[in-house]
Design an enzyme around this catalytic site. Structure first.
Site, mmCIF file in Angstrom:
data_model
loop_
_atom_site.group_PDB
_atom_site.id
_atom_site.type_symbol
_atom_site.label_atom_id
_atom_site.label_comp_id
_atom_site.label_asym_id
_atom_site.label_seq_id
_atom_site.Cartn_x
_atom_site.Cartn_y
_atom_site.Cartn_z
ATOM 1 N N GLU A 43 0.809 -1.310 0.102
ATOM 2 C CA GLU A 43 -0.103 -0.012 0.154
ATOM 3 C C GLU A 43 1.025 1.221 0.016
ATOM 4 O O GLU A 43 1.925 1.394 0.797
ATOM 5 C CB GLU A 43 -0.895 0.184 1.317
ATOM 6 N N LYS A 131 -9.069 3.353 -2.841
ATOM 7 C CA LYS A 131 -9.720 2.941 -1.770
ATOM 8 C C LYS A 131 -10.925 3.778 -1.531
ATOM 9 O O LYS A 131 -11.199 4.922 -1.670
ATOM 10 C CB LYS A 131 -8.789 3.463 -0.706
ATOM 11 N N CYS A 165 -5.872 -2.740 2.363
ATOM 12 C CA CYS A 165 -5.941 -2.570 3.957
ATOM 13 C C CYS A 165 -7.279 -3.046 4.591
ATOM 14 O O CYS A 165 -7.676 -4.107 4.041
ATOM 15 C CB CYS A 165 -5.367 -1.414 4.289
#
Length: 306
Positions: A43, A131, A165
């Site tokens: 990430e 995201k 994540c």
């Protein structure tokens, strides 16, 4: 079909896009020469995950120093449609590899930053996942995207997709990936807790897919001297890794790697996905479409590689 995959657990040259891009190129060359066909980076590897930074923000106020820091982060972030993209496309073309890499993306259409996962094939950019829900104070620096970002790709090496994540703790986001038939589920992260491995195993078992969980290894001392005050209260080993490869039956195939930089590599066999579905298939004989209906607003259909 068998496929050799490699997950890079390393550190960026923090807040320096050019030097980090050089490092990405060097690592890709090394691991492509070892026969790996799919390479995955963590990430926000470009230009780094700013763990411990406050950007001078409190509820009700922001400091000028924090704005200056954000500007520097913005200036070193990755931008699609520029030489940044061309450089990674050329790398993948020359090495004949697929590449999935986490970046902080400077989005030219609205000026915000996004935590993004870029997918490249040997022919160029396949697409981008941004995201959909940054976690906690990540929301200060990263905007959130819509269902159009829940992308997946039907490629010559299998059906690729994934989440970043703690998006992986969103059951409906996971289901959005499963319903596209994702076979290789990619999960770049900044979470180094040992129980993250259990999360990766659960997703593999639930989705009946290979799961590639990739994290950085980063020490506080790797931050440039001028940032040390920002992270003075953080431990020296600020991100301990945990990169791991999981089978569709939830078995650990390689890793988890903790406490050092390195790479986790394994030759996966996509036939194991079909074999695992004898017991369970979340979008097949366990789907119960007669009871449940699931629709994701704006999610694109899986994109076929040209």
């Amino acid at each position: 079909m068998k496929l050799k995959v490699c997950l890079i657990q390393d550190s960026p040259v923090f807040f320096d896009k050019e030097k980090t891009m050089q490092k990405v190129e060097e690592l890709c060359i090394i691991h492509a020469k070892a026969g790996n066909q799919l390479l995955v980076f963590p990430e926000s590897f470009i230009p780094g995950y700013p763990r411990g930074f406050t950007f001078g923000a409190k509820i009700g106020s922001r400091s000028e120093a924090g704005r200056d820091l954000y500007l520097e982060y913005y200036q070193n972030s990755f931008e699609l449609g520029t030489a940044d993209q061309e450089r990674l496309e050329r790398l993948c073309r020359d090495l004949k590899i697929y590449l999935v890499i986490g970046v902080t993306e400077r989005y030219c259409k609205n000026g915000s930053l996004y935590c993004s996962m870029l997918y490249f094939s040997p022919k160029g950019l396949l697409g981008v996942h941004r995201k959909i829900k940054p976690t906690g104070t990540e929301r200060l620096i990263w905007a959130e995207d819509s269902g159009k970002s829940l992308v997946s790709f039907d490629t010559k090496i299998g059906k690729l997709g994934g989440l970043i994540c703690w998006e992986n703790y969103m059951p409906l986001a996971r289901m959005a990936m499963y319903q596209q038939g994702v076979e290789i589920y990619i999960a770049p992260t900044a979470d180094a807790r040992k129980n993250w491995t259990a999360t990766m195993q659960h997703i593999a078992l639930e989705g009946r897919c290979f799961v590639l969980g990739c994290n950085q290894y980063f020490k506080k001392s790797m931050y440039p001297e001028r940032f040390q005050e920002e992270v003075s209260e953080e431990p020296e080993e600020i991100c301990n890794g945990g990169t791991v490869i999981i089978s569709p039956m939830g078995e650990i195939l390689a890793g988890p790697l903790f406490g050092e930089a390195g790479a986790v590599s394994y030759e996966i066999d996509l036939d194991q996905i079909i074999k695992s579905k004898l017991d369970f298939d979340p979008i097949g004989h366990y789907g119960r479409d007669d009871i449940f209906q699931f629709h994701v607003l704006g999610q694109p259909k899986i994109k076929k590689e040209e």
